[in-house]
Write a protein that holds these residues in place. Structure first.
Motif, PDB file in Angstrom:
ATOM      1  N   ASP A 133     -25.772   3.548  34.695  1.00 44.08           N
ATOM      2  CA  ASP A 133     -25.185   3.598  36.042  1.00 44.08           C
ATOM      3  C   ASP A 133     -24.966   2.193  36.591  1.00 44.08           C
ATOM      4  N   ARG A 134     -25.942   1.336  36.335  1.00 48.28           N
ATOM      5  CA  ARG A 134     -25.816  -0.030  36.836  1.00 48.28           C
ATOM      6  C   ARG A 134     -24.636  -0.740  36.189  1.00 48.28           C
ATOM      7  N   GLN A 135     -24.493  -0.570  34.878  1.00 48.29           N
ATOM      8  CA  GLN A 135     -23.368  -1.231  34.211  1.00 48.29           C
ATOM      9  C   GLN A 135     -22.037  -0.648  34.647  1.00 48.29           C
ATOM     10  N   SER A 136     -21.992   0.677  34.879  1.00 51.28           N
ATOM     11  CA  SER A 136     -20.739   1.278  35.355  1.00 51.28           C
ATOM     12  C   SER A 136     -20.384   0.759  36.741  1.00 51.28           C
ATOM     13  N   THR A 137     -21.390   0.650  37.644  1.00 52.63           N
ATOM     14  CA  THR A 137     -21.122   0.102  38.975  1.00 52.63           C
ATOM     15  C   THR A 137     -20.694  -1.355  38.903  1.00 52.63           C
ATOM     16  N   LEU A 138     -21.348  -2.116  37.995  1.00 50.98           N
ATOM     17  CA  LEU A 138     -20.944  -3.510  37.836  1.00 50.98           C
ATOM     18  C   LEU A 138     -19.519  -3.624  37.326  1.00 50.98           C
ATOM     19  N   ARG A 139     -19.165  -2.750  36.376  1.00 49.28           N
ATOM     20  CA  ARG A 139     -17.789  -2.793  35.872  1.00 49.28           C
ATOM     21  C   ARG A 139     -16.787  -2.412  36.955  1.00 49.28           C
ATOM     22  N   GLU A 140     -17.120  -1.367  37.729  1.00 46.55           N
ATOM     23  CA  GLU A 140     -16.220  -0.985  38.815  1.00 46.55           C
ATOM     24  C   GLU A 140     -16.086  -2.101  39.849  1.00 46.55           C
ATOM     25  N   GLY A 141     -17.225  -2.715  40.208  1.00 48.61           N
ATOM     26  CA  GLY A 141     -17.163  -3.818  41.162  1.00 48.61           C
ATOM     27  C   GLY A 141     -16.382  -4.991  40.619  1.00 48.61           C
ATOM     28  N   HIS A 142     -16.567  -5.269  39.296  1.00 46.14           N
ATOM     29  CA  HIS A 142     -15.824  -6.366  38.685  1.00 46.14           C
ATOM     30  C   HIS A 142     -14.326  -6.074  38.684  1.00 46.14           C
ATOM     31  N   SER A 143     -13.976  -4.817  38.349  1.00 50.52           N
ATOM     32  CA  SER A 143     -12.546  -4.461  38.362  1.00 50.52           C
ATOM     33  C   SER A 143     -11.972  -4.539  39.773  1.00 50.52           C
ATOM     34  N   ARG A 144     -12.763  -4.070  40.771  1.00 45.56           N
ATOM     35  CA  ARG A 144     -12.291  -4.145  42.146  1.00 45.56           C
ATOM     36  C   ARG A 144     -12.123  -5.581  42.602  1.00 45.56           C
ATOM     37  N   THR A 145     -13.092  -6.417  42.268  1.00 44.65           N
ATOM     38  CA  THR A 145     -12.982  -7.832  42.642  1.00 44.65           C
ATOM     39  C   THR A 145     -11.782  -8.486  41.978  1.00 44.65           C
ATOM     40  N   VAL A 180      -8.994  -6.904  41.113  1.00 44.62           N
ATOM     41  CA  VAL A 180      -7.799  -6.418  41.824  1.00 44.62           C
ATOM     42  C   VAL A 180      -7.642  -7.116  43.169  1.00 44.62           C
ATOM     43  N   LEU A 181      -8.759  -7.245  43.897  1.00 42.99           N
ATOM     44  CA  LEU A 181      -8.705  -7.906  45.194  1.00 42.99           C
ATOM     45  C   LEU A 181      -8.315  -9.368  45.072  1.00 42.99           C
ATOM     46  N   GLN A 213      -3.866  -8.240  58.373  1.00 44.69           N
ATOM     47  CA  GLN A 213      -4.411  -6.886  58.345  1.00 44.69           C
ATOM     48  C   GLN A 213      -4.914  -6.512  56.953  1.00 44.69           C
ATOM     49  N   LYS A 214      -4.120  -6.883  55.911  1.00 44.81           N
ATOM     50  CA  LYS A 214      -4.556  -6.601  54.537  1.00 44.81           C
ATOM     51  C   LYS A 214      -5.867  -7.315  54.222  1.00 44.81           C
ATOM     52  N   ASN A 215      -5.928  -8.598  54.619  1.00 46.01           N
ATOM     53  CA  ASN A 215      -7.172  -9.340  54.388  1.00 46.01           C
ATOM     54  C   ASN A 215      -8.343  -8.693  55.116  1.00 46.01           C
ATOM     55  N   HIS A 216      -8.078  -8.247  56.357  1.00 41.95           N
ATOM     56  CA  HIS A 216      -9.130  -7.592  57.127  1.00 41.95           C
ATOM     57  C   HIS A 216      -9.593  -6.297  56.442  1.00 41.95           C
ATOM     58  N   ASN A 217      -8.598  -5.524  55.927  1.00 42.51           N
ATOM     59  CA  ASN A 217      -8.947  -4.285  55.213  1.00 42.51           C
ATOM     60  C   ASN A 217      -9.759  -4.570  53.957  1.00 42.51           C
ATOM     61  N   LEU A 218      -9.326  -5.634  53.213  1.00 42.32           N
ATOM     62  CA  LEU A 218     -10.076  -6.010  52.010  1.00 42.32           C
ATOM     63  C   LEU A 218     -11.490  -6.447  52.361  1.00 42.32           C
ATOM     64  N   GLY A 219     -11.617  -7.197  53.473  1.00 35.51           N
ATOM     65  CA  GLY A 219     -12.963  -7.591  53.895  1.00 35.51           C
ATOM     66  C   GLY A 219     -13.822  -6.397  54.256  1.00 35.51           C
ATOM     67  N   GLU A 220     -13.183  -5.405  54.934  1.00 29.27           N
ATOM     68  CA  GLU A 220     -13.934  -4.193  55.254  1.00 29.27           C
ATOM     69  C   GLU A 220     -14.373  -3.458  53.996  1.00 29.27           C
ATOM     70  N   LEU A 221     -13.459  -3.419  52.973  1.00 28.88           N
ATOM     71  CA  LEU A 221     -13.840  -2.779  51.704  1.00 28.88           C
ATOM     72  C   LEU A 221     -15.026  -3.489  51.064  1.00 28.88           C
ATOM     73  N   LEU A 222     -14.972  -4.826  51.074  1.00 24.55           N
ATOM     74  CA  LEU A 222     -16.086  -5.580  50.497  1.00 24.55           C
ATOM     75  C   LEU A 222     -17.383  -5.305  51.245  1.00 24.55           C
ATOM     76  N   THR A 223     -17.294  -5.278  52.584  1.00 21.38           N
ATOM     77  CA  THR A 223     -18.510  -4.980  53.356  1.00 21.38           C
ATOM     78  C   THR A 223     -19.038  -3.582  53.066  1.00 21.38           C
ATOM     79  N   ARG A 224     -18.080  -2.621  52.904  1.00 20.32           N
ATOM     80  CA  ARG A 224     -18.520  -1.266  52.571  1.00 20.32           C
ATOM     81  C   ARG A 224     -19.226  -1.223  51.222  1.00 20.32           C
TER      82      ARG A 224
END
Length: 700
Positions: free
Chosen positions: A232-244, A246-247, A346-357
């Motif tokens: 689970d940890r590696q899957s979350t890390l991979r998802e976070g890495h992919s999201r980062t 993309v961002l 606005q996009k940057n703000h949304n991305l920041g909100e996603l990161l905070t979430r």
């Protein structure tokens, strides 16, 4: 690959050509025709072929997969071949299944893992790496320093709890291994705990196979939970890495768009400035001309009364209109750029909100995990209290067992005293027998005289027997030749059956290992029965000693008979001495077995204590299990009693069989004594039949 060895030896003898280069060329042709996988499974590789292959692998021939399963590698061959792979940079998959690698193989594998930087998968199934602890520790050191290997197969390698602890230390340092297969070893409870501690620190292993290792179910569940957390940890890390990723890509694209828009704005502003400068210049020129015309018009108005005044005003209005349109276009462009900047913000703000979430979710997961750990710790404290109580009960049982062991030792000492008394009685009986032997020798002389007369009668019989023996030998030679031909045919059949039996052994071995778990459970029950059987064996030893005394009394009565019986008695005395020595050895062995059994009981008790400590995860049905176990214990006690009664009946039947066999042995000895007497008489007749006997016959 025998072709490579033959060519290598031939080229070495001929000279003039580098054999290594020729073999490298052959391997390159093999790769060009059959791909990047070199499959040598099932071929017997000698040390010469291994040296040739090691020299070839040092050339990096672009083989990515190397299969050497069931190649019957020797220690020297494995060492040479693996040293050739130390500097290789192309092999990614290595299969060494079923080669019976031992201490030197484990050491060289450790060096290979420490130095090689390209190997991703290593298969070591059906070897014996775990039998040598020092060599396996070197292998684990190499695994700890490796940073490339992702898959390791160690099935059926006889790894015990010591090897598992070494492997756990290596896993604490390794950060790249993802798949580990340890099925069908002998890791046990202690090894499972050490691996569990290692996996709590190691976060890279996603898949672990531990079937057939005699590990309790609770530790297996704990291992599965840790592996699930790692996955689970590696899957979350991979998802976070992919999201980062993309961002970051979106942010870079937004930055590029903003830069382009800013550059376009700067260019438009520069153009507008140039246009404004040009317009200002044009207006200045027109203004100068108008002023000159105004000066001229004031003086000679009458010269050109038809001059148009409205042209200048129209030109000025046109210039002003152009300027206003340019300013309006610039304001429109500025508004567009401001809107684009607002969208980007606005996009940057949304991305920041996603990161905070995402961060908040991670923190929530951590808090949940911490809460779960606290709950587990509290549950563990409660279970530890229960386990301490159970440990106290076990210590009481240990004290009882120690008392029983002391009683058994006292019995053994009393039995040793009885044996010493029996030895003294035997010495007294031997002295009496020696006296009777002296009397028997006197009788032997008289019987020798009688035997001389019997020898003369046996001389004629000897010749007949010699002829009969010669015929029998010829017949036996013929029968043996026929049997040799039959045996050769059977040998060929057996060799064919061996090949089939090897294939069947592989399947039977897997089945046998499954049955091992069942047998071990039965062995624990049989060990308890073995203690009772030892006491019964001691009783049987006492009865056998009494029988020996009766047998010695019978020998004393038979000493006054013929020479054959005297010789039989001497043989029987030697047998009795040997038997007494064997009995002494058996008693010493039984003492050692008792000590070993006591140590085994202690080890088992320690293992049970550890097992109780490991049973922290099981809470629900302990009371029901205990009641069920008590019922089973009652049933097993009844079964044990019935089995003991059956064994006592079997022991009585065996004692009767032993008495019958001893009677048969006595009969056989008497027959052998009679045969010896006949042989002696035959030898005497043969001597009398010789020329010396003829010369001595007239004197009679």
């Amino acid at each position: 690959m025998e072709d490579f060895r033959q060519t290598y030896l031939r080229l070495c003898k001929e000279g003039g050509v580098d054999p290594q280069e020729s073999i490298v060329a052959r391997l390159q042709e093999h790769r060009a025709t059959q791909g990047s996988k070199l499959d040598l499974s099932g071929q017997s590789l000698s040390s010469d072929t291994c040296s040739v292959l090691s020299l070839a692998f040092q050339k990096d021939l672009f083989f990515t997969e190397l299969s050497l399963s069931d190649c019957m590698l020797s220690e020297e061959g494995a060492k040479i071949l693996l040293t050739g792979l130390l500097g290789n940079t192309t092999v990614k998959v290595l299969d060494l299944k079923g080669n019976n690698l031992r201490s030197t193989g484990a050491e060289v594998l450790g060096k290979l893992l420490a130095r090689n930087k390209t190997l991703h998968r290593l298969v070591l199934e059906w070897n014996a790496l775990g039998m040598w602890e020092e060599a396996f520790s070197l292998f684990c050191d190499g695994l700890a320093s490796n940073s490339v290997l992702t898959q390791l197969d160690l099935r059926n390698n006889q790894i015990n709890h010591h090897g598992a602890s070494e492997l756990a230390l290596a896993l604490k340092r390794n950060t790249t291994l993802e798949v580990l297969d340890l099925r069908w070893n002998n890791i046990g409870l202690l090894g499972g705990r050490s691996l569990l501690e290692a996996l709590q620190k190691n976060k890279s292993i996603v898949k672990l196979e531990m079937a057939g290792n005699n590990i309790p179910s609770d530790t297996l569940k704990a291992l599965e939970q840790t592996i699930g957390h790692n996955s689970d940890r590696q899957s979350t890390l991979r998802e976070g890495h992919s999201r980062t990723q993309v961002l970051s890509k979106e942010i870079q694209s937004l930055k590029e768009e903003k830069g382009r828009q800013f550059l376009s704005l700067m260019e438009t502003i520069d153009r507008q400035r140039e246009e404004m400068g040009r317009s200002n210049r044009c207006i200045g020129i027109h203004h100068n001309r108008s002023s000159q015309r105004h000066n001229l018009s004031t003086v000679p108005i009458l010269i050109n009364p038809m001059f148009p005044k409205n042209n200048i005003e129209s030109q000025l209005q046109e210039a002003l209109n152009e300027r206003k349109s340019a300013v309006n276009s610039l304001t429109a462009k500025l508004q567009m750029t401001e809107a684009a900047l607002a969208l980007s913000e606005q996009k940057n703000h949304n991305l920041g909100e996603l990161l905070t979430r995402v961060k908040a979710e991670k923190e929530e997961q951590r808090e949940r995990q911490s809460r779960e750990r606290k709950k587990e710790q509290e549950d563990g404290m409660l279970r530890e209290g229960k386990l301490h109580r159970e440990i106290q009960t076990l210590t009481e049982t240990n004290v009882q067992l120690k008392n029983k062991v002391e009683e058994i030792e006292r019995r053994c000492k009393s039995q040793q005293q009885q044996i010493f008394e029996l030895k003294q009685e035997l010495t007294n009986s031997t002295a009496e027998l020696k006296l009777r032997l002296a009397q028997a020798e006197d009788r032997l002389e008289s019987e020798k005289r009688r035997s001389k007369q019997a020898l003369e009668d046996m001389d004629s019989l000897r010749q007949k027997e010699v002829e009969h023996v010669n015929r029998h030998l010829e017949e036996t030679e013929r029968a043996l030749q026929e049997r040799i031909f039959k045996l050769e045919g059977q040998r060929i059949q057996l060799e064919e059956e061996l090949s089939k039996a090897k294939a069947a052994c592989v399947t039977e071995r897997a089945q046998a290992e499954e049955e091992l778990g069942r047998v071990r459970a039965q062995v624990r029950l049989e060990e308890q029965e073995h203690v009772s059987s030892l006491e019964e064996k001691l009783r049987s030893v006492r009865s056998s000693l009494q029988e020996i005394q009766l047998h010695s009394s019978q020998q004393k009565q038979t000493i006054s008979e013929l020479q054959a019986k005297n010789s039989n008695q001497s043989i029987e005395m030697d047998g009795l001495r040997r038997r007494i020595e064997e009995l002494q050895q058996e008693l010493a062995g039984k003492d050692q077995e008792k000590v070993a059994e006591v140590s085994r009981v202690r080890v088992e008790l320690q293992e049970q204590i550890g097992h109780l400590q490991a049973e922290r995860t099981a809470q629900g049905g302990l009371k029901e299990k205990i009641s069920a176990l008590e019922r089973e214990i009652k049933v097993l006690g009844n079964n044990h009693r019935e089995a003991l009664l059956d064994k006592e009946s079997e022991m009585s039947s065996m004692l009767e069989k032993l008495r019958l066999k001893e009677a048969e042995i006595q009969r056989m000895r008497e027959d052998e004594a009679n045969r010896a007497s006949y042989l002696q008489s035959a030898i005497l007749t043969y001597i009398q039949g010789s020329p010396l006997g003829h010369y001595s016959s007239p004197k009679k």
